[in-house]
Design a protein around this motif. Structure first.
Motif, mmCIF file in Angstrom:
data_model
loop_
_atom_site.group_PDB
_atom_site.id
_atom_site.type_symbol
_atom_site.label_atom_id
_atom_site.label_comp_id
_atom_site.label_asym_id
_atom_site.label_seq_id
_atom_site.Cartn_x
_atom_site.Cartn_y
_atom_site.Cartn_z
ATOM 1 N N ASP A 12 0.823 -1.214 0.000
ATOM 2 C CA ASP A 12 0.000 0.000 0.000
ATOM 3 C C ASP A 12 0.856 1.261 0.000
ATOM 4 O O ASP A 12 0.547 2.240 -0.698
ATOM 5 C CB ASP A 12 -0.935 0.004 1.213
ATOM 6 N N PHE A 13 1.967 1.249 0.773
ATOM 7 C CA PHE A 13 2.788 2.453 0.858
ATOM 8 C C PHE A 13 3.590 2.702 -0.418
ATOM 9 O O PHE A 13 4.114 3.794 -0.632
ATOM 10 C CB PHE A 13 3.726 2.390 2.076
ATOM 11 N N GLU A 14 3.700 1.684 -1.288
ATOM 12 C CA GLU A 14 4.456 1.842 -2.527
ATOM 13 C C GLU A 14 3.594 2.389 -3.664
ATOM 14 O O GLU A 14 4.137 2.926 -4.637
ATOM 15 C CB GLU A 14 5.051 0.495 -2.954
ATOM 16 N N ARG A 15 2.282 2.246 -3.556
ATOM 17 C CA ARG A 15 1.410 2.749 -4.610
ATOM 18 C C ARG A 15 1.466 4.276 -4.663
ATOM 19 O O ARG A 15 1.464 4.935 -3.623
ATOM 20 C CB ARG A 15 -0.036 2.311 -4.379
ATOM 21 N N PRO A 16 1.533 4.849 -5.867
ATOM 22 C CA PRO A 16 1.589 6.314 -5.968
ATOM 23 C C PRO A 16 0.412 6.988 -5.285
ATOM 24 O O PRO A 16 -0.731 6.544 -5.395
ATOM 25 C CB PRO A 16 1.578 6.560 -7.479
ATOM 26 N N ARG A 17 0.719 8.075 -4.565
ATOM 27 C CA ARG A 17 -0.336 8.897 -3.967
ATOM 28 C C ARG A 17 -0.819 9.960 -4.944
ATOM 29 O O ARG A 17 -1.878 10.554 -4.744
ATOM 30 C CB ARG A 17 0.214 9.610 -2.718
ATOM 31 N N LYS A 18 -0.021 10.192 -5.980
ATOM 32 C CA LYS A 18 -0.362 11.257 -6.922
ATOM 33 C C LYS A 18 0.077 10.846 -8.326
ATOM 34 O O LYS A 18 1.134 10.232 -8.500
ATOM 35 C CB LYS A 18 0.337 12.561 -6.514
ATOM 36 N N TYR A 19 -0.749 11.173 -9.320
ATOM 37 C CA TYR A 19 -0.421 10.928 -10.727
ATOM 38 C C TYR A 19 -0.433 12.258 -11.474
ATOM 39 O O TYR A 19 -1.338 13.076 -11.299
ATOM 40 C CB TYR A 19 -1.438 9.981 -11.366
ATOM 41 N N VAL A 20 0.589 12.451 -12.294
ATOM 42 C CA VAL A 20 0.675 13.664 -13.122
ATOM 43 C C VAL A 20 0.801 13.211 -14.572
ATOM 44 O O VAL A 20 1.700 12.424 -14.911
ATOM 45 C CB VAL A 20 1.893 14.525 -12.733
ATOM 46 N N PHE A 21 -0.064 13.689 -15.443
ATOM 47 C CA PHE A 21 -0.056 13.303 -16.853
ATOM 48 C C PHE A 21 0.676 14.375 -17.660
ATOM 49 O O PHE A 21 0.347 15.567 -17.580
ATOM 50 C CB PHE A 21 -1.492 13.123 -17.363
ATOM 51 N N ILE A 22 1.693 13.943 -18.403
ATOM 52 C CA ILE A 22 2.505 14.878 -19.183
ATOM 53 C C ILE A 22 2.683 14.339 -20.602
ATOM 54 O O ILE A 22 2.425 13.158 -20.876
ATOM 55 C CB ILE A 22 3.894 15.112 -18.529
ATOM 56 N N ASP A 23 3.139 15.202 -21.509
ATOM 57 C CA ASP A 23 3.299 14.815 -22.917
ATOM 58 C C ASP A 23 4.535 13.961 -23.140
ATOM 59 O O ASP A 23 4.542 13.071 -23.984
ATOM 60 C CB ASP A 23 3.373 16.059 -23.811
ATOM 61 N N ARG A 24 5.610 14.252 -22.424
ATOM 62 C CA ARG A 24 6.847 13.466 -22.573
ATOM 63 C C ARG A 24 7.704 13.637 -21.333
ATOM 64 O O ARG A 24 7.581 14.633 -20.602
ATOM 65 C CB ARG A 24 7.637 13.901 -23.815
ATOM 66 N N LEU A 25 8.573 12.664 -21.099
ATOM 67 C CA LEU A 25 9.476 12.723 -19.958
ATOM 68 C C LEU A 25 10.748 13.468 -20.331
ATOM 69 O O LEU A 25 11.270 13.287 -21.446
ATOM 70 C CB LEU A 25 9.841 11.311 -19.498
ATOM 71 N N PRO A 26 11.278 14.311 -19.453
ATOM 72 C CA PRO A 26 12.555 14.981 -19.745
ATOM 73 C C PRO A 26 13.700 13.982 -19.678
ATOM 74 O O PRO A 26 13.813 13.212 -18.723
ATOM 75 C CB PRO A 26 12.667 16.026 -18.628
ATOM 76 N N ARG A 27 14.531 13.972 -20.686
ATOM 77 C CA ARG A 27 15.643 13.018 -20.742
ATOM 78 C C ARG A 27 16.930 13.739 -21.101
ATOM 79 O O ARG A 27 16.917 14.764 -21.786
ATOM 80 C CB ARG A 27 15.379 11.914 -21.782
ATOM 81 N N ASP A 28 18.058 13.157 -20.654
ATOM 82 C CA ASP A 28 19.360 13.704 -21.030
ATOM 83 C C ASP A 28 19.811 13.057 -22.329
ATOM 84 O O ASP A 28 19.076 12.281 -22.947
ATOM 85 C CB ASP A 28 20.384 13.518 -19.908
ATOM 86 N N ALA A 29 21.033 13.374 -22.765
ATOM 87 C CA ALA A 29 21.536 12.858 -24.037
ATOM 88 C C ALA A 29 21.695 11.352 -24.035
ATOM 89 O O ALA A 29 21.745 10.721 -25.096
ATOM 90 C CB ALA A 29 22.879 13.522 -24.369
ATOM 91 N N SER A 30 21.766 10.738 -22.843
ATOM 92 C CA SER A 30 21.904 9.287 -22.746
ATOM 93 C C SER A 30 20.560 8.587 -22.742
ATOM 94 O O SER A 30 20.503 7.361 -22.698
ATOM 95 C CB SER A 30 22.659 8.915 -21.458
ATOM 96 N N GLY A 31 19.484 9.357 -22.751
ATOM 97 C CA GLY A 31 18.169 8.755 -22.713
ATOM 98 C C GLY A 31 17.637 8.525 -21.313
ATOM 99 O O GLY A 31 16.530 8.011 -21.135
ATOM 100 N N LYS A 32 18.407 8.900 -20.299
ATOM 101 C CA LYS A 32 17.961 8.715 -18.921
ATOM 102 C C LYS A 32 16.993 9.824 -18.523
ATOM 103 O O LYS A 32 17.180 10.982 -18.890
ATOM 104 C CB LYS A 32 19.162 8.712 -17.970
ATOM 105 N N VAL A 33 15.981 9.449 -17.763
ATOM 106 C CA VAL A 33 15.017 10.436 -17.285
ATOM 107 C C VAL A 33 15.692 11.368 -16.283
ATOM 108 O O VAL A 33 16.393 10.924 -15.370
ATOM 109 C CB VAL A 33 13.818 9.729 -16.612
ATOM 110 N N ILE A 34 15.492 12.662 -16.454
ATOM 111 C CA ILE A 34 16.049 13.654 -15.529
ATOM 112 C C ILE A 34 15.039 13.834 -14.404
ATOM 113 O O ILE A 34 14.125 14.668 -14.467
ATOM 114 C CB ILE A 34 16.339 14.982 -16.241
ATOM 115 N N ARG A 35 15.178 13.032 -13.365
ATOM 116 C CA ARG A 35 14.173 13.006 -12.298
ATOM 117 C C ARG A 35 14.126 14.309 -11.518
ATOM 118 O O ARG A 35 13.071 14.710 -11.045
ATOM 119 C CB ARG A 35 14.440 11.821 -11.364
#
Length: 505
Positions: A474-497
Motif C-alpha cells: 500500500d505504501f508503494e502505490r503512488p499517492r499522486k499521478y501527473v499526466f505529461i506529454d513526454r518525460l525529460p531526458r538527457d543525451a543518454s536517454g535517462k530520465v532527468i528526475r
C-alpha cells in the motif's frame, strides 16, 4: 595494443572494404586511412602531441571519425563534447580539459563565443571563414603517410564527460587498454562479425556511440553515420541500406516502432539489437521481439567509467533483467548505507547498491581533476555505481533505481523502478517515471508521471491496476499521478528526475 595500430591493421587487412557511409558518400578503409594520416600529419605540424587534449564539438560526421583516429596516431587524447549541454556546462568542460585544439562546425560555434580561456586553443572549423584554420586546409596541409607516435597501454586515448544528471559533468579519461578491451567485449557480447552493418545513431561523444563504432572498425564492418536522428532520416537510411545491427537507447527503439515510416521488412534485416543507457519497459521489449525478430537482443548495463557491468541476452525469459557480469567484470550488491564495504553483500531478493570490480581492464582510474569524486566513487578496489539493484534466486541482477532516487515516505522506503515496472504493464501507459514529491506530513509522497496515448486515463484506473497487480505494498502505490506529454531526458536517454521533482514542487 594502442588504438591507432588497430585501425592500421584494419586498413591493411581489408583496404577496399567499405568503412563508412555518410549520405551519398562512401569511404573505404584505404580512403579513411589516407585521410587520417593527412590530418594526423597536420596536427603534428601544429604542435599536437602525446597527452595533449583535442576537443570535438561536432555532430556524427566522417570528419569526427577521421579526427578520432588522427588524434590516436599523434598520441593525443580525443575529447568529444556534448554540445547540447547548457552553455555553462560547455564552458566548464572546456576550462577543465584545457584543449590544445578544438574542432567545431556551424551548429556548435555559438557554444564557443563567450568562453575566455587562459591559453587560446587552435580553432579548426568545418566551414570556411570561421576559426583559425578550416578542415579542408587541415587535409591539404597533411601527407598521406604518417607513422603513429609510440604510446603506452595506460596512456589516455579518450576522455568522455558524463551527462551530469546529478550535478556538473565530470571527465572520465579512458586508456588505450580500456578502449581496446571494452571494444572486444562489445564485439563478443553482441556477437558482431565482419559482415555486419551498424546504424550509427548514437552520438560519438557518448560511450555507447564510440564503442558501437569501434566494434565495426576493429572487424572491418560497415558503419552508416547519421548526423541528425529524425523519423525521416531513419526511414531513408533503412530504405536505402541493409542494416544488420543496432545499438541504441530505448527511446530510439520506441521512435522506430511508432513512426510508421519504416518498412517492417527492413526492420527484420536487423538481426542484432542492443540497448543501454536506460531501462526498457517490458512492453517495449516484447514489441521489439515482434518487430525485429532478432538473433541477438542484448541489455547492456554499464557506464562511462566501466564500459560493462552486466549483460542479458535472455530478455524473452526475463524482460528488463540486467543479467550477469560481463566477461571482464565482477559485480556485488551490498548494503545501503554510506560506509558499506564490498563484503557487506545482501541476500537475493533484497535491494542493495551495485558495485563493480576496479580490477577490470575496462575500468577507469579516476575522474579528471576531481580527486574528491574519485575517493567517493572508488573504495576498497570497487566502483560504487550509485545504482540500486537486487538479484533473483538465479543470481540475475535487476536495477530498481538510483541511490539518490529512493523515496522515503514516512518510515518506508520506496524504489521507483519497482513501481515503474508495475505501471509500465498498463496497456495505456506509454512511459512512466516515479519520484518523491515533498510532503509536510510524510516527508515525501510517491508521485508517478505518466505519458499516455489515452486522454481520458484517470488516476483511479491506475491505482486500481496497481492494487490488482499485487506486487506493490500500500505504501508503494503512488499517492499522486501527473499526466505529461513526454518525460525529460538527457543525451543518454535517462530520465532527468530532478526536473520532474522541481516541476512537481
Amino acid at each position: 595494443m594502442n588504438l591507432a595500430r588497430m585501425f592500421e591493421m584494419a586498413a591493411g587487412r581489408e583496404p577496399h572494404a567499405i568503412a563508412l557511409i555518410e549520405g551519398d558518400r562512401v569511404l573505404s578503409y584505404r580512403d579513411m586511412h589516407a585521410a587520417v594520416n593527412r590530418v594526423a600529419h597536420a596536427l603534428h605540424k601544429l604542435g599536437i602531441g602525446r597527452r595533449d587534449r583535442v576537443m570535438s564539438l561536432m555532430k556524427n560526421r566522417q570528419q569526427t571519425v577521421v579526427l578520432f583516429w588522427a588524434v590516436q596516431k599523434v598520441g593525443a587524447v580525443f575529447v568529444p563534447l556534448n554540445y547540447h549541454m547548457a552553455p555553462g556546462d560547455v564552458e566548464r568542460c572546456i576550462l577543465d580539459v584545457e584543449p590544445k585544439l578544438i574542432c567545431f562546425e556551424r551548429a556548435t560555434r555559438n557554444a564557443l563565443r563567450s568562453i575566455r580561456l587562459p591559453e587560446k586553443p587552435i580553432y579548426v572549423s568545418l566551414d570556411p571563414d570561421d576559426g583559425d584554420i578550416t578542415w579542408d586546409e587541415l587535409l591539404r596541409n597533411g601527407m598521406p603517410a604518417f607513422e603513429a607516435a609510440p604510446v603506452e597501454d595506460d596512456d589516455p586515448a579518450i576522455m568522455l564527460y558524463t551527462s551530469g544528471t546529478s550535478g556538473h559533468p565530470k571527465g572520465v579519461p579512458k586508456s588505450h587498454k580500456n578502449e581496446y578491451v571494452s571494444t572486444l567485449s562489445q564485439v563478443i557480447q553482441n556477437r558482431y562479425d565482419r559482415t555486419d552493418v551498424m546504424l550509427g545513431v548514437m552520438p560519438l561523444y557518448h560511450t555507447m556511440g564510440i564503442h558501437s563504432y569501434l566494434a565495426m572498425a576493429f572487424l572491418n564492418g560497415r558503419y552508416i553515420i547519421v548526423h541528425d536522428v529524425t523519423e525521416e532520416s531513419l526511414a531513408d537510411t533503412l530504405h536505402f541500406h541493409t542494416v544488420t545491427c543496432l545499438y541504441a537507447m530505448p527511446t530510439l527503439f520506441r521512435r522506430l516502432l511508432q513512426s510508421g515510416r519504416v518498412d517492417p521488412e527492413r526492420l527484420r534485416h536487423i538481426r542484432k539489437i542492443g540497448y543501454a543507457g536506460a531501462s526498457m519497459p517490458d512492453t517495449l521489449i516484447r514489441a521489439c521481439f515482434d518487430a525485429f525478430q532478432p538473433d541477438v537482443f542484448l541489455n547492456h548495463y554499464g557506464s562511462t567509467e566501466i564500459h560493462t557491468f552486466t549483460t542479458c541476452t535472455y530478455l524473452h525469459e526475463k524482460p528488463g533483467c540486467a543479467g550477469r557480469p560481463g566477461i571482464n567484470q565482477l559485480i556485488r550488491v551490498v548494503a545501503i548505507h554510506p560506509d558499506a564495504r564490498p563484503e557487506d553483500e545482501v541476500e537475493p531478493g533484497d535491494v542493495g547498491q551495485v558495485i563493480a570490480y576496479m580490477g577490470s581492464p575496462e575500468a577507469f582510474k579516476g575522474y579528471w581533476n576531481r580527486p574528491d569524486l574519485t575517493r567517493q566513487a572508488i573504495r576498497d578496489g570497487w566502483y560504487y555505481t550509485g545504482d540500486l539493484g537486487m538479484r533473483d534466486p538465479d543470481g540475475d541482477l535487476y536495477i530498481v533505481g538510483r541511490m539518490d532516487d529512493v523515496v522515503v515516505s514516512g518510515v518506508d522506503r520506496v524504489w521507483p523502478g519497482k513501481v515503474e515496472r508495475v505501471l509500465e504493464h498498463h496497456p495505456d501507459v506509454q512511459e512512466v517515471a516515479v519520484v518523491g514529491q515533498h510532503d509536510d506530513q510524510l516527508g515525501h509522497i510517491v508521485t508517478a508521471f505518466i505519458v499516455s496515448h489515452r486522454e481520458d486515463l484517470t488516476p483511479f484506473e491506475l491505482d486500481r491496476f496497481c492494487q490488482r497487480d499485487g506486487r506493490l505494498s500500500d505504501f508503494e502505490r503512488p499517492r499522486k499521478y501527473v499526466f505529461i506529454d513526454r518525460l525529460p531526458r538527457d543525451a543518454s536517454g535517462k530520465v532527468i528526475r530532478r526536473a520532474l521533482v522541481e516541476w512537481a514542487e
